[in-house]
Design an enzyme around this catalytic site. Structure first.
Site, PDB file in Angstrom:
ATOM      1  CB  THR A 138      31.333  19.944  33.690  1.00 14.69           C
ATOM      2  OG1 THR A 138      30.580  20.180  32.618  1.00 14.69           O
ATOM      3  CG2 THR A 138      30.863  20.647  34.930  1.00 14.69           C
ATOM      4  CG  ASN A 191      27.699  25.812  24.281  1.00 14.75           C
ATOM      5  OD1 ASN A 191      28.525  26.490  24.396  1.00 14.75           O
ATOM      6  ND2 ASN A 191      26.485  25.529  24.537  1.00 14.75           N
ATOM      7  CB  SER A 224      33.944  16.879  26.804  1.00 14.47           C
ATOM      8  OG  SER A 224      33.424  15.870  27.337  1.00 14.47           O
ATOM      9  N   GLY A 225      35.510  13.863  25.691  1.00 16.82           N
ATOM     10  CA  GLY A 225      35.450  13.012  24.497  1.00 16.82           C
ATOM     11  C   GLY A 225      34.070  12.932  23.823  1.00 16.82           C
ATOM     12  CG  HIS A 226      29.982  13.859  25.676  1.00 11.50           C
ATOM     13  ND1 HIS A 226      29.021  14.415  25.147  1.00 11.50           N
ATOM     14  CD2 HIS A 226      30.396  14.576  26.656  1.00 11.50           C
ATOM     15  CE1 HIS A 226      28.609  15.564  26.176  1.00 11.50           C
ATOM     16  NE2 HIS A 226      29.723  15.667  27.009  1.00 11.50           N
ATOM     17  CB  THR A 280      40.317   4.050  40.286  1.00  8.46           C
ATOM     18  OG1 THR A 280      40.580   3.643  41.449  1.00  8.46           O
ATOM     19  CG2 THR A 280      40.820   2.787  39.062  1.00  8.46           C
ATOM     20  CB  CYS A 332      23.306  22.558  30.195  1.00  7.71           C
ATOM     21  SG  CYS A 332      24.522  21.631  29.665  1.00  7.71           S
TER      22      CYS A 332
HETATM   23  N1  PLP Z   1      31.816  23.699  27.485  1.00  7.74           N
HETATM   24  C1  PLP Z   1      31.241  23.666  26.324  1.00  7.74           C
HETATM   25  C2  PLP Z   1      31.483  24.785  25.469  1.00  7.74           C
HETATM   26  C3  PLP Z   1      30.548  22.638  26.020  1.00  7.74           C
HETATM   27  O1  PLP Z   1      29.690  22.763  24.754  1.00  7.74           O
HETATM   28  C4  PLP Z   1      30.120  21.744  26.930  1.00  7.74           C
HETATM   29  C5  PLP Z   1      28.828  20.680  26.803  1.00  7.74           C
HETATM   30  O2  PLP Z   1      27.909  20.840  25.967  1.00  7.74           O
HETATM   31  C6  PLP Z   1      30.715  21.662  28.105  1.00  7.74           C
HETATM   32  C7  PLP Z   1      31.601  22.956  28.357  1.00  7.74           C
HETATM   33  C8  PLP Z   1      30.413  20.724  29.310  1.00  7.74           C
HETATM   34  O3  PLP Z   1      31.032  19.467  28.733  1.00  7.74           O
HETATM   35  P1  PLP Z   1      30.657  18.091  29.569  1.00  7.74           P
HETATM   36  O4  PLP Z   1      29.154  17.590  29.162  1.00  7.74           O
HETATM   37  O5  PLP Z   1      31.738  17.167  29.053  1.00  7.74           O
HETATM   38  O6  PLP Z   1      30.814  18.502  30.936  1.00  7.74           O
END
Ligand code: PLP
Length: 401
Positions: free
Chosen positions: A71, A149, A201-203, A239, A327
């Site tokens: 994000t 997603n 994004s790492g997670h 940081t 979300c």
């Molecule tokens: N973009 C996509 C396609 C995603 O699937 C997600 C999270 O599900 C995001 C952006 C946002 O990722 P983050 O949780 O790392 O902000």
């Protein structure tokens, strides 16, 4: 517990956790400090940057910025380029982006920018003709996700970016690769050579929550989004999150090593789940079927029942899934992605996302296949759209002509 919500987030792999631990303990120094111990930590951050850069084909120093999440990465990219290039005020995106992009575009629209939201067909594939027609002489930025997603549908980024650059090389192309990074090939010196910015994004690939990355190609005018210290070559103040950066690099390294094997296994398990559900449960359709899709994602629409009902019943049996993006699940609004795909009314509310990871086992898939038909049968018994006597849907459940 059976975890089938890996598009929402993934578990931190043991090897990743181990790589991070020293930086919560004896190596706690601030990379910007001047003494030798801090210099070691600074080197570790830079080695992580080199490692990730090599895997993405990034050659330029300073082209990869560490952020806190995808994000932040997409916000930094979008707000950064509009601040640096005020002469153009038109943006192209798609109707099915993650809210991290979609909501930024809507916000910009409210503040005077023009945004084209390109639609998709019933399989979730982008309307290429509409995409081409949307490009204008005042287009500043095109922002398109790599893999969706919710449905896992993959957009042809290479082709779209080429079309954009052939139309006007000065239009910037941002790709939200949050779901695809480590899972699909991404090389900014290869298939992504026309892409100017990439967010991840790492997670989503077994690193912790709270760390991400943004590639910004050299020569792209982009103002810093987080203004502060001189970290990240002055492009992102704050940081550095040393432990998490190290973990993300380790997670990418592991993913690169296991990629080939993972893809084959994931596709096998996902297909087993998909065909198993189709075989056992009537009036089910696969959202995105027929389109190129991520091998770990299954979005299944079960007609005549509520997705939330299925989720609760799955949860009672220890199975974690999702009814939309992480979300938006929890809200009663139907998914904007499935709405854009014009999924029928009786199916959109019964849509469910099951997303696998390299840790998903065949025994888990078998268990879901055993439980799923019972759950659907139980819920349909309570559905006003279902005729209990004939065990079929009512002919005209919602009274439409
Ligand atoms: N973009 C996509 C396609 C995603 O699937 C997600 C999270 O599900 C995001 C952006 C946002 O990722 P983050 O949780 O790392 O902000």
């Amino acid at each position: 517990m059976i975890y089938l919500d890996n598009n929402a987030t993934t578990s931190v792999s043991p090897e990743v956790l181990e790589s991070m631990l020293p930086f919560f303990g004896e190596q706690y120094f601030n990379p910007s400090s001047m003494y030798e111990a801090a210099g070691f930590v600074r080197d570790v951050v830079e080695r992580s940057r080199v490692l990730i850069s090599e895997m993405l084909g990034i050659t330029g120093l300073g082209e990869l910025i560490f952020t806190s999440c995808a994000t932040e990465s997409v916000n930094a990219a979008i707000f950064g380029v509009i601040a640096a290039n005020p002469q153009r005020r038109h943006i192209v995106t798609t109707a099915v982006e993650h809210p991290a992009v979609l909501e930024v575009c809507k916000l910009l629209e409210r503040s005077g920018f023009e945004v084209s939201f390109v639609g998709v067909n019933e399989r979730g594939e982008l309307d290429i003709n509409e995409f081409v027609r949307s490009l204008r002489s005042d287009t500043l930025l095109v922002t398109v996700m790599h893999a969706n997603n919710e449905t896992g549908v993959i957009f042809p980024i290479e082709r779209l970016a080429r079309v954009v650059k052939e139309t006007d090389p000065s239009i910037l192309f941002l790709c939200d690769a949050t779901q695809s990074a480590t899972k699909l090939p991404i090389r900014v010196d290869g298939n992504f050579c026309d892409v100017d910015m990439v967010a991840f994004s790492g997670h989503k690939f077994h690193a912790p929550k709270g760390v991400g990355g943004l590639f910004i190609r050299r020569g792209v005018y982009c103002r810093p989004f987080l203004v502060g210290g001189h970290q990240e070559s002055g492009r992102r103040g704050g940081t550095e999150n040393v432990a998490f950066i190290v973990g993300m690099a380790r997670a990418m390294e592991i993913a690169a090593q296991t990629h080939e094997e993972d893809i084959v296994r994931l596709r096998y398990l996902r297909d087993k789940l998909e065909f198993g559900i189709l075989e056992r449960v009537p009036y089910v359709v696969i959202n995105g079927a027929g389109a190129e899709r991520m091998p770990n994602t299954l979005n299944v629409a079960v007609h005549f029942i509520e997705g939330e009902g299925i989720l609760y019943q799955l949860s009672d049996r220890g199975i974690c899934a999702s009814s939309g993006s992480a979300c938006t699940s929890g809200s009663l609004e139907p998914s904007h992605v499935l709405t854009a795909m014009k999924i029928p009314f009786t199916a959109i509310h019964g849509s469910l996302r099951l997303s696998l990871s390299r840790y998903t086992t065949e025994a888990e898939i078998d268990f879901v296949l055993k439980e799923f038909p019972t759950i659907v049968t139980n819920l349909r018994r309570l559905s006003p759209y279902w005729n209990q006597t004939n065990n079929k849907p009512r002919k005209n459940p919602i009274g439409e002509k």
